[in-house]
Design an enzyme around this catalytic site. Sequence first.
Site, PDB file in Angstrom:
ATOM      1  N   HIS A 107       0.805  -1.227   0.000  1.00 44.38           N
ATOM      2  CA  HIS A 107       0.000   0.000   0.000  1.00 44.38           C
ATOM      3  C   HIS A 107       0.844   1.286   0.000  1.00 44.38           C
ATOM      4  O   HIS A 107       0.556   2.230   0.737  1.00 44.38           O
ATOM      5  CB  HIS A 107      -0.944   0.004   1.214  1.00 44.38           C
ATOM      6  CG  HIS A 107      -1.996  -1.076   1.173  1.00 44.38           C
ATOM      7  ND1 HIS A 107      -2.465  -1.630   0.015  1.00 44.38           N
ATOM      8  CD2 HIS A 107      -2.688  -1.689   2.179  1.00 44.38           C
ATOM      9  CE1 HIS A 107      -3.388  -2.545   0.294  1.00 44.38           C
ATOM     10  NE2 HIS A 107      -3.543  -2.605   1.596  1.00 44.38           N
ATOM     11  N   HIS A 181      -9.565   2.167   0.495  1.00 44.87           N
ATOM     12  CA  HIS A 181      -9.517   1.043   1.441  1.00 44.87           C
ATOM     13  C   HIS A 181     -10.626   1.122   2.485  1.00 44.87           C
ATOM     14  O   HIS A 181     -10.393   0.857   3.676  1.00 44.87           O
ATOM     15  CB  HIS A 181      -8.140   1.010   2.106  1.00 44.87           C
ATOM     16  CG  HIS A 181      -7.686  -0.351   2.523  1.00 44.87           C
ATOM     17  ND1 HIS A 181      -8.465  -1.186   3.300  1.00 44.87           N
ATOM     18  CD2 HIS A 181      -6.550  -1.029   2.266  1.00 44.87           C
ATOM     19  CE1 HIS A 181      -7.799  -2.312   3.517  1.00 44.87           C
ATOM     20  NE2 HIS A 181      -6.641  -2.246   2.897  1.00 44.87           N
ATOM     21  N   GLU A 317     -11.601  -3.568  -2.690  1.00 47.35           N
ATOM     22  CA  GLU A 317     -10.636  -2.595  -3.201  1.00 47.35           C
ATOM     23  C   GLU A 317     -10.462  -2.839  -4.691  1.00 47.35           C
ATOM     24  O   GLU A 317      -9.825  -3.817  -5.092  1.00 47.35           O
ATOM     25  CB  GLU A 317      -9.298  -2.777  -2.493  1.00 47.35           C
ATOM     26  CG  GLU A 317      -9.360  -2.611  -0.996  1.00 47.35           C
ATOM     27  CD  GLU A 317      -8.205  -3.317  -0.312  1.00 47.35           C
ATOM     28  OE1 GLU A 317      -7.072  -2.849  -0.406  1.00 47.35           O
ATOM     29  OE2 GLU A 317      -8.428  -4.377   0.323  1.00 47.35           O
TER      30      GLU A 317
HETATM   31  C1  BGC Z   1      -4.489  -6.403   2.101  1.00 48.16           C
HETATM   32  C2  BGC Z   1      -4.283  -7.132   3.380  1.00 48.16           C
HETATM   33  C3  BGC Z   1      -3.756  -6.156   4.380  1.00 48.16           C
HETATM   34  C4  BGC Z   1      -4.739  -5.038   4.531  1.00 48.16           C
HETATM   35  C5  BGC Z   1      -4.176  -3.964   5.411  1.00 48.16           C
HETATM   36  C6  BGC Z   1      -5.501  -5.346   2.318  1.00 48.16           C
HETATM   37  O1  BGC Z   1      -5.692  -4.629   1.154  1.00 48.16           O
HETATM   38  O2  BGC Z   1      -4.876  -7.262   1.061  1.00 48.16           O
HETATM   39  O3  BGC Z   1      -3.389  -8.209   3.225  1.00 48.16           O
HETATM   40  O4  BGC Z   1      -3.497  -6.744   5.603  1.00 48.16           O
HETATM   41  O5  BGC Z   1      -5.011  -4.462   3.303  1.00 48.16           O
HETATM   42  O6  BGC Z   1      -5.002  -3.622   6.393  1.00 48.16           O
END
Ligand code: BGC
Length: 352
Positions: A107, A181, A317
């Site tokens: 991310h 998210h 997402e």
């Molecule tokens: C991911 C997870 C991750 C989370 C973070 C998601 O988009 O796929 O693996 O732990 O985001 O909070």
Amino acid sequence: MKIEKVDFGTTKEGTPVDLYVLTNSHGVVAKITNYGGIVTSLILPDKNGKMEDVVLGFDSLSGYLQDDVPYFGAIIGRYGNRIAGGKFSLDGQEYTLAQNNGPNTLHGGLKGFDKRVWQAEEMRSEDGVGVKMHYLSPDGEEGYPGNLSVDVVYTLTDNNELIIEYSATTDKPTVVNLTNHSYFNFTGNTKRDILDHKVMIKADKFVPVDEDLIPTGQLQDVKGTPMDFTNAARVGQSINADHEQIKLGRGYDHTWVLGEPGQMKLAATVYEPATGRYMETHTTEPGVQFYTGNFLNGQMVGKGGVTYDYRYGLCLETQHLPDSPNQPQFPSVALRPGETYSAKTVYKFAVK
Ligand code: BGC
């Protein structure tokens, strides 16, 4: 429809942050801050008209400034999900990124777009009321090449849609994969886990992962596996199934393959039977990460003092496939000078 801008406090560095309160003529409210472009609240009716919040988050900015907040409601960038080994090559040049998830980059890195203060501007159009967020990510930020100029426009419409439009340009070849998210929980004000929600995902294939949640590089048929959501199914039905991918994901934490990027299509639906709340997700993106809050563990106390326990939220997402910079067989995430990255996602809400 109206927009109200209210003070949302200051960051640890002393930068003032605002909260934009968008209200449509049905009384639906979306609250969005220019800290991380976070959707802090989304207040929707249930089948009896009861208005409740359907996203996880905090009552004040200080909640979002805590360490290890799992990206509640935020804009994710420069690259949503993981890049293996925090490295990729583009046009013959190798780049090393900030690693923040074991050896991998997740991310956007240590300080991704979710932790940046965006410039915000109120927007009014025939479609609805909104806020346009702008962020200039400097060349080399978190290891990514090129000055990336990013715009994200949130619009709340009178059809009870939250529309998110992303665009970006660069001055050097780079990679981009933006998403939002939000953790949804349609029980309203997060009363329990999301296992009774019924989800449909319009995809015949998903992206299998390894133990670090990095794609193996193959695509796998959902048919005959717990990943088959082609017909709406209770999230809890197979979430603990004895299946390799479910074990690696600790539940659902995978990308489903939606098809070619660029074309607007229905990706998923969610229905919460007790409240009748229903959501459709439409997107131009080639994938959707369905994540069932498997890393939530009761450490975060959110809005109204609610403790966010295991599987208390689900994310859809919309995005490119994870680790695409290292997976040439996946749709390209490269952006070069002169090109414009653009993507659009529509979350449409109703009751049934
Ligand atoms: C991911 C997870 C991750 C989370 C973070 C998601 O988009 O796929 O693996 O732990 O985001 O909070």
